[in-house]
Design a protein around this motif. Sequence first.
Motif, PDB file in Angstrom:
ATOM      1  N   SER A 125      55.016  27.996  29.517  1.00 30.68           N
ATOM      2  CA  SER A 125      54.426  27.031  30.986  1.00 30.68           C
ATOM      3  C   SER A 125      55.271  26.099  31.759  1.00 30.68           C
ATOM      4  CB  SER A 125      52.688  26.434  30.560  1.00 30.68           C
ATOM      5  OG  SER A 125      52.161  25.374  31.211  1.00 30.68           O
ATOM      6  N   TYR A 126      54.894  26.351  33.066  1.00 29.01           N
ATOM      7  CA  TYR A 126      56.526  25.327  33.737  1.00 29.01           C
ATOM      8  C   TYR A 126      55.571  23.740  33.585  1.00 29.01           C
ATOM      9  CZ  TYR A 126      58.099  29.039  35.628  1.00 29.01           C
ATOM     10  OH  TYR A 126      58.657  30.128  35.211  1.00 29.01           O
ATOM     11  N   GLU A 127      54.315  23.169  32.881  1.00 30.70           N
ATOM     12  CA  GLU A 127      53.531  22.264  33.038  1.00 30.70           C
ATOM     13  C   GLU A 127      53.161  21.832  31.280  1.00 30.70           C
ATOM     14  OE1 GLU A 127      51.477  20.571  36.320  1.00 30.70           O
ATOM     15  OE2 GLU A 127      53.415  20.688  37.817  1.00 30.70           O
ATOM     16  N   PRO A 128      53.798  21.533  30.283  1.00 32.48           N
ATOM     17  CA  PRO A 128      53.097  21.519  29.415  1.00 32.48           C
ATOM     18  C   PRO A 128      52.896  20.662  29.442  1.00 32.48           C
ATOM     19  CG  PRO A 128      55.298  21.650  29.127  1.00 32.48           C
ATOM     20  CD  PRO A 128      54.881  22.520  30.396  1.00 32.48           C
ATOM     21  N   LYS A 129      51.774  19.866  28.752  1.00 30.64           N
ATOM     22  CA  LYS A 129      51.192  18.223  28.349  1.00 30.64           C
ATOM     23  C   LYS A 129      51.792  18.632  26.713  1.00 30.64           C
ATOM     24  CE  LYS A 129      48.382  18.011  32.096  1.00 30.64           C
ATOM     25  NZ  LYS A 129      47.144  17.380  32.524  1.00 30.64           N
ATOM     26  N   PHE A 130      51.754  16.880  26.280  1.00 29.09           N
ATOM     27  CA  PHE A 130      51.803  17.007  24.842  1.00 29.09           C
ATOM     28  C   PHE A 130      50.964  15.636  24.551  1.00 29.09           C
ATOM     29  CE2 PHE A 130      55.568  19.330  25.700  1.00 29.09           C
ATOM     30  CZ  PHE A 130      55.798  19.929  25.133  1.00 29.09           C
ATOM     31  N   LEU A 131      50.111  15.330  22.850  1.00 31.64           N
ATOM     32  CA  LEU A 131      50.079  14.524  23.501  1.00 31.64           C
ATOM     33  C   LEU A 131      50.382  14.003  21.527  1.00 31.64           C
ATOM     34  CD1 LEU A 131      47.558  12.256  23.688  1.00 31.64           C
ATOM     35  CD2 LEU A 131      46.204  13.633  22.436  1.00 31.64           C
ATOM     36  N   PHE A 132      51.326  12.632  21.109  1.00 28.51           N
ATOM     37  CA  PHE A 132      51.641  12.192  20.078  1.00 28.51           C
ATOM     38  C   PHE A 132      50.872  11.551  19.795  1.00 28.51           C
ATOM     39  CE2 PHE A 132      54.723  14.746  22.360  1.00 28.51           C
ATOM     40  CZ  PHE A 132      54.968  15.793  21.037  1.00 28.51           C
ATOM     41  N   ILE A 133      49.812  11.340  18.109  1.00 27.73           N
ATOM     42  CA  ILE A 133      49.526   9.941  17.863  1.00 27.73           C
ATOM     43  C   ILE A 133      50.269   9.840  16.256  1.00 27.73           C
ATOM     44  CG2 ILE A 133      46.799   9.729  16.321  1.00 27.73           C
ATOM     45  CD1 ILE A 133      46.992  12.677  18.534  1.00 27.73           C
ATOM     46  N   TYR A 134      50.309   8.859  16.443  1.00 30.66           N
ATOM     47  CA  TYR A 134      50.646   8.252  14.862  1.00 30.66           C
ATOM     48  C   TYR A 134      50.253   6.549  14.667  1.00 30.66           C
ATOM     49  CZ  TYR A 134      54.055   5.616  18.311  1.00 30.66           C
ATOM     50  OH  TYR A 134      54.459   4.501  19.021  1.00 30.66           O
ATOM     51  N   THR A 135      49.956   6.160  13.562  1.00 29.90           N
ATOM     52  CA  THR A 135      49.897   4.393  13.297  1.00 29.90           C
ATOM     53  C   THR A 135      51.618   4.515  12.952  1.00 29.90           C
ATOM     54  OG1 THR A 135      49.023   5.028  11.108  1.00 29.90           O
ATOM     55  CG2 THR A 135      47.461   5.556  12.681  1.00 29.90           C
ATOM     56  N   LYS A 136      51.232   2.775  13.189  1.00 28.67           N
ATOM     57  CA  LYS A 136      52.614   2.065  13.116  1.00 28.67           C
ATOM     58  C   LYS A 136      53.263   1.588  11.204  1.00 28.67           C
ATOM     59  CE  LYS A 136      54.502  -0.510  15.869  1.00 28.67           C
ATOM     60  NZ  LYS A 136      54.449  -2.308  16.592  1.00 28.67           N
ATOM     61  N   GLU A 137      51.209   1.601  11.148  1.00 28.89           N
ATOM     62  CA  GLU A 137      51.557   1.053   9.270  1.00 28.89           C
ATOM     63  C   GLU A 137      52.555   2.112   8.070  1.00 28.89           C
ATOM     64  OE1 GLU A 137      47.630   0.397   7.096  1.00 28.89           O
ATOM     65  OE2 GLU A 137      46.772   2.664   8.283  1.00 28.89           O
ATOM     66  N   ASN A 138      52.434   3.551   9.397  1.00 30.12           N
ATOM     67  CA  ASN A 138      52.678   4.619   7.856  1.00 30.12           C
ATOM     68  C   ASN A 138      53.915   5.276   8.850  1.00 30.12           C
ATOM     69  OD1 ASN A 138      50.881   4.626   6.654  1.00 30.12           O
ATOM     70  ND2 ASN A 138      49.194   6.020   7.694  1.00 30.12           N
ATOM     71  N   GLN A 139      54.534   3.844  10.069  1.00 32.54           N
ATOM     72  CA  GLN A 139      55.660   5.174  10.606  1.00 32.54           C
ATOM     73  C   GLN A 139      57.071   4.572   9.843  1.00 32.54           C
ATOM     74  OE1 GLN A 139      56.342   4.134  14.351  1.00 32.54           O
ATOM     75  NE2 GLN A 139      57.354   5.581  14.973  1.00 32.54           N
ATOM     76  N   LYS A 140      57.823   5.677   9.393  1.00 35.08           N
ATOM     77  CA  LYS A 140      58.870   5.196   8.642  1.00 35.08           C
ATOM     78  C   LYS A 140      60.242   5.717   9.381  1.00 35.08           C
ATOM     79  CE  LYS A 140      56.318   6.569   4.124  1.00 35.08           C
ATOM     80  NZ  LYS A 140      56.544   7.069   2.969  1.00 35.08           N
ATOM     81  N   GLU A 141      59.544   6.367  10.560  1.00 36.24           N
ATOM     82  CA  GLU A 141      61.039   6.373  11.056  1.00 36.24           C
ATOM     83  C   GLU A 141      61.100   6.791  12.709  1.00 36.24           C
ATOM     84  OE1 GLU A 141      62.660  10.726  10.858  1.00 36.24           O
ATOM     85  OE2 GLU A 141      60.807  11.241  10.069  1.00 36.24           O
ATOM     86  N   ASP A 142      62.059   6.852  13.307  1.00 40.78           N
ATOM     87  CA  ASP A 142      61.429   6.657  14.900  1.00 40.78           C
ATOM     88  C   ASP A 142      61.658   7.846  15.297  1.00 40.78           C
ATOM     89  OD1 ASP A 142      60.992   6.812  17.868  1.00 40.78           O
ATOM     90  OD2 ASP A 142      63.230   5.923  17.874  1.00 40.78           O
ATOM     91  N   TYR A 143      60.405   8.366  15.412  1.00 44.72           N
ATOM     92  CA  TYR A 143      59.605   9.675  15.755  1.00 44.72           C
ATOM     93  C   TYR A 143      60.188  10.864  17.423  1.00 44.72           C
ATOM     94  CZ  TYR A 143      56.041   8.772  12.541  1.00 44.72           C
ATOM     95  OH  TYR A 143      55.372   8.919  10.994  1.00 44.72           O
ATOM     96  N   PHE A 144      60.741  10.007  18.190  1.00 44.13           N
ATOM     97  CA  PHE A 144      61.554   9.885  19.798  1.00 44.13           C
ATOM     98  C   PHE A 144      62.858   9.748  19.878  1.00 44.13           C
ATOM     99  CE2 PHE A 144      57.122   8.040  19.106  1.00 44.13           C
ATOM    100  CZ  PHE A 144      55.770   8.951  19.646  1.00 44.13           C
ATOM    101  N   GLN A 145      63.101  10.610  18.875  1.00 45.92           N
ATOM    102  CA  GLN A 145      64.624  10.098  19.309  1.00 45.92           C
ATOM    103  C   GLN A 145      65.086  12.393  19.212  1.00 45.92           C
ATOM    104  OE1 GLN A 145      66.330   8.441  18.943  1.00 45.92           O
ATOM    105  NE2 GLN A 145      65.420   7.466  18.930  1.00 45.92           N
ATOM    106  N   ASP A 146      64.441  13.507  19.427  1.00 42.37           N
ATOM    107  CA  ASP A 146      64.526  14.672  19.549  1.00 42.37           C
ATOM    108  C   ASP A 146      64.573  14.708  21.675  1.00 42.37           C
ATOM    109  OD1 ASP A 146      64.623  17.092  18.649  1.00 42.37           O
ATOM    110  OD2 ASP A 146      63.876  17.873  20.478  1.00 42.37           O
TER     111      ASP A 146
END
Length: 659
Positions: A125-146
């Motif tokens: 697909s040339y225009e895929p859509k991504f939706l990421f859901i997270y809560t800060k209280e359970n975030q132990k790392e930076d999820y968005f480095q890839d």
Amino acid sequence: MITTETSHLSTVISIILNSYFSSLTTTCILWNKDFDFSWPSEVNFNVQLYINPWTLNETFSRDIYNFTEQDEQYHRDGIFYDDWIKKYVAAIANTKCEGYVVFQNDIPRFAQTYRKASVYSIWRSYEPKFLFIYTKENQKEDYFQDLLFKNAVNILAIEAEYKNATHFNIKRNKFVGSVFGSPHELLKISKFDALTRTFEPNVDLYSLQKLQNLQQREIIVGVFDYRPLMVVDYHQRLPETYDHAADNPRHLVHANGTEMRIVHGFCELYNCSVQVDTSEKVEWGQFYQNYTANGLLGMIVDGKTEMALGGMFTWHISYRTIDQSTFIGRSGVTCLVPKPTRISTWALPISPFTYTLWLGVMFCLFWETMALFSAKYFEERVVTQADNPSLWSSFEFGFTTTLKLFISQSSRREVISQTIRVILFACYMIDIIVTSIYAGGLSSILTLPTLEEAADSVERLYSHNLSWTATSYDWITLIADDDLGIIDPKIHQIVTNYRISTREEMRKKAKTENLGFAVERMAFGHFGNSHFLTPEARNHLKLMVDDIYYVFTVAMVPRMWPHLPKYNDFILAWHSSGMSKYWEWKMVADYMNANEQNQVMKSMYNKKDAGPIKLDMKNFAGLIVPWLVGMIMSMVVFAVEWFHYWWNKKRGNRVLPQP
């Protein structure tokens, strides 16, 4: 059942999915135990596919899709992949997933998996859509480095302080600006109030407006010098572009060309910055079955560049791994072949007449011999009434007289019969006409030479079995691949005769060797891959009248390249405006030898009509054979006569006189 803790979160998710994902073919949801809730009834999916990480291994046996064929294919190609990639490849290829919903700590693993799975799957697909859901209280790392968050444009994140929060931050990746900055950085674009079910501000969450102004985001292009499509000049010539190649200490290079002008024009329109990488010197490169590549194509696979230019053909194997733009131009693969040479053969004495005409001449001489033989025998038997008329003597007269008349020589024998005189007159008239025609034909062949047939078409390239050469296997990839079902014996033989040579070898061989040299015939009459042409080579070679095959050229880009739809639209507008023709002529005029290009084109029609020439030994090469045959026969006859004389003399000495 929607729990109290997750009801507000499900509200914002359902609103976003219903607004932006309902038109997609399929939405894939990577489920998470910590976010266990059901979708509200107002969510309208076309198709939704759930993937449960905690039961992933157990689902393969119960899955509707049969993974056996996929596993066998990837093992055969030498591709290593885990269960996540296995699942997502099947999801993308068979359910046509265009939307993805991922929660919390599954985000990094999904990003890495999706980048590989999107390549291994033939569908994209040339225009895929991504939706990421997270809560800060359970975030132990930076999820968005890839790299996915650096290079994808339709990325949206829902951030909550905790599960039962009523306010949610809506973020998306920055994307614009320098790729060496922080394009993966998440920027807040709105805030959702679950109690009032409103966004503040109310904006288009998946807006592609940022693609209109890239704020000098770099597009790195892999290039090599292949004029006029790509011009790479290391001299200090403006304008200069930043070069990422380590072997260029200045890190500046002049990069231009027909295809490069499209990139420059695109960046002028969308405010991006053009940079190049000239590290690879092996031209285009090749793809392998395990989704790796070398050359310029390998740089795209490795993520070093975003585009490869320079006469890239629409190779079908490349489509398995990367994407291709719409057509940039038409490229015909043809050859410069040796010019026809003068015919100097041992058959030159018989060249003035065709074989059928020679048969007619032989038939005429035969009947002349028979007529003279009959008349001579009649003279001896009836007119002179010889005592012992000899058949052999009559035949000898007819045969020798015929040959003498044919070469305009007279006979010393006395002729009494009027019949023989009339026949001699008729034979002489016929022979003088034949010999005059022969002499005229021979003189024209000697002074206006006949040329051999040149291998200047696909049919003649095949019939002459002429070898041809270029610098890479890529020149014959499209016609040598067995998967395409090529069964034409002519093409098969032409491919068999192909040889790979370096540029220096081609430059040396082009001067003298009987070999074809591949050139690229472009859409508006110019030629690429002409580096081997020297004055000696131009005098030695001529252009084929047709193409061995032709193909459309494209720009190679990575999978999911977000600029591809707009880049395709720009190329079509570029063609429609006539700029494709203008820039081809402009680049040839600025960077190539226009006279050389004209000479190459003219050579296709050059018949090498040099007019009358001075005679030399080549003209008489064919006359040596009759001369040698005559000398040998003379010596043999002399030896026979001498032996006959010696034998008779010896026998005479042995005979004693009678008393």
